[in-house]
Scaffold this active site. Structure first.
Site, short mmCIF file in Angstrom:
data_model
loop_
_atom_site.label_atom_id
_atom_site.label_comp_id
_atom_site.label_asym_id
_atom_site.label_seq_id
_atom_site.Cartn_x
_atom_site.Cartn_y
_atom_site.Cartn_z
N CYS A 20 4.88 0.40 15.16
CA CYS A 20 4.65 1.35 14.06
C CYS A 20 3.98 2.59 14.61
O CYS A 20 2.89 2.52 15.16
CB CYS A 20 3.79 0.71 12.97
SG CYS A 20 3.44 1.83 11.59
N HIS A 42 5.12 6.46 8.23
CA HIS A 42 5.29 5.50 9.32
C HIS A 42 6.71 5.59 9.86
O HIS A 42 7.65 5.79 9.09
CB HIS A 42 5.13 4.05 8.84
CG HIS A 42 3.77 3.67 8.38
ND1 HIS A 42 2.62 3.90 9.08
CD2 HIS A 42 3.38 3.01 7.25
CE1 HIS A 42 1.59 3.41 8.42
NE2 HIS A 42 2.02 2.87 7.30
N HIS A 73 4.85 0.27 0.28
CA HIS A 73 5.53 -0.46 1.35
C HIS A 73 4.81 -1.76 1.68
O HIS A 73 3.58 -1.89 1.54
CB HIS A 73 5.70 0.39 2.60
CG HIS A 73 4.44 0.99 3.15
ND1 HIS A 73 3.83 2.07 2.55
CD2 HIS A 73 3.67 0.67 4.22
CE1 HIS A 73 2.74 2.38 3.24
NE2 HIS A 73 2.61 1.54 4.26
N GLU A 133 0.83 -1.21 0.00
CA GLU A 133 0.00 0.00 0.00
C GLU A 133 0.86 1.25 0.00
O GLU A 133 2.08 1.18 0.18
CB GLU A 133 -0.91 0.01 1.26
CG GLU A 133 -0.09 0.09 2.55
CD GLU A 133 -0.92 0.12 3.82
OE1 GLU A 133 -2.03 -0.42 3.85
OE2 GLU A 133 -0.42 0.72 4.81
N HIS A 172 0.27 5.81 0.97
CA HIS A 172 -0.63 6.84 1.50
C HIS A 172 0.16 8.09 1.80
O HIS A 172 1.41 8.07 1.79
CB HIS A 172 -1.36 6.32 2.75
CG HIS A 172 -0.53 5.44 3.62
ND1 HIS A 172 0.60 5.89 4.26
CD2 HIS A 172 -0.61 4.11 3.93
CE1 HIS A 172 1.15 4.89 4.95
NE2 HIS A 172 0.44 3.78 4.75
MN MN Z 1 0.94 1.77 5.67
#
Ligand code: MN
Length: 149
Positions: A115, A67, A101, A61, A63
Site C-alpha cells: 500500500c 491509497h 474502504h 474507514e 480519509h
Molecule cells: Mn485507509
C-alpha cells in the site's frame, strides 16, 4: 541502513519490523499486521506491506489521502466506495479520496498487499451509525460487511 534489504521467506524483509496494524486501539479490525518497507524524510510517500490473516479484515474507514494497493498474496474482497471487488495476486486497487474502504481475506489464506500512501496524511474517519446504515442499505455491501464492526 543499506540501500538493499533482501526479501526473506514468508513476506518478510531484512531490517523491517513486523508491527501492529494500527497504534490506536479505537479502530476495529481483525488479524492484520503492518511492515513499513519504505519511509524516509526526503520521500513524500510510504510503502507498506499489510497482511490480513485468514478470515481477517482491515478497518472500514475513509480519509482525504489516497491509497495505491498491489495485492501480493492470497485473495479476498475489497470494498471501495460502494463497490465490492474480487481481488487476487498482482491486482491493483486505487482508493480515491473519501471513499469508504476495507480489505477482507478469504477464510483459507492470508491476504497480503503493498500500500502506497502520502507520508503526511490526515487521520482516517470511521463511519457513524448513519453512514454505516447507508452502506448497509446496498445489498452487496451489506453482504460484504456482515455483522462485523
Ligand atoms: Mn485507509
Amino acid at each position: 541502513m543499506s540501500v538493499l534489504r533482501k526479501a526473506l521467506s514468508d513476506f518478510r524483509w531484512e531490517g523491517v519490523d513486523m508491527r501492529a496494524y494500527k497504534d490506536e486501539a479505537s479502530a476495529p479490525f481483525r488479524s492484520v499486521t503492518r511492515q513499513v518497507l519504505a519511509s524516509a524524510p526526503d520521500l513524500r510517500g510510504e510503502l507498506r506491506y499489510f497482511e490480513v490473516a485468514p478470515g481477517g479484515w482491515t478497518t472500514l474507514e475513509r480519509h482525504a489521502h489516497v491509497h495505491a494497493v498491489t495485492i501480493l498474496r492470497g485473495s479476498g474482497r475489497a470494498l471501495v466506495g460502494h463497490e465490492v471487488l474480487e481481488i487476487g495476486p498482482l491486482d491493483l486497487v486505487t482508493v480515491p479520496a473519501w471513499a469508504w474502504h476495507q480489505f477482507r481475506a478469504t477464510a483459507q489464506a492470508p491476504l497480503g498487499f503493498l500500500c502506497m500512501v502520502d507520508a503526511e496524511r490526515d487521520r482516517p474517519q470511521l463511519p457513524t451509525t448513519d453512514e454505516r446504515a447507508q452502506l448497509q442499505a446496498i445489498p452487496e455491501v451489506a453482504l460484504f460487511l456482515g455483522n462485523t464492526p
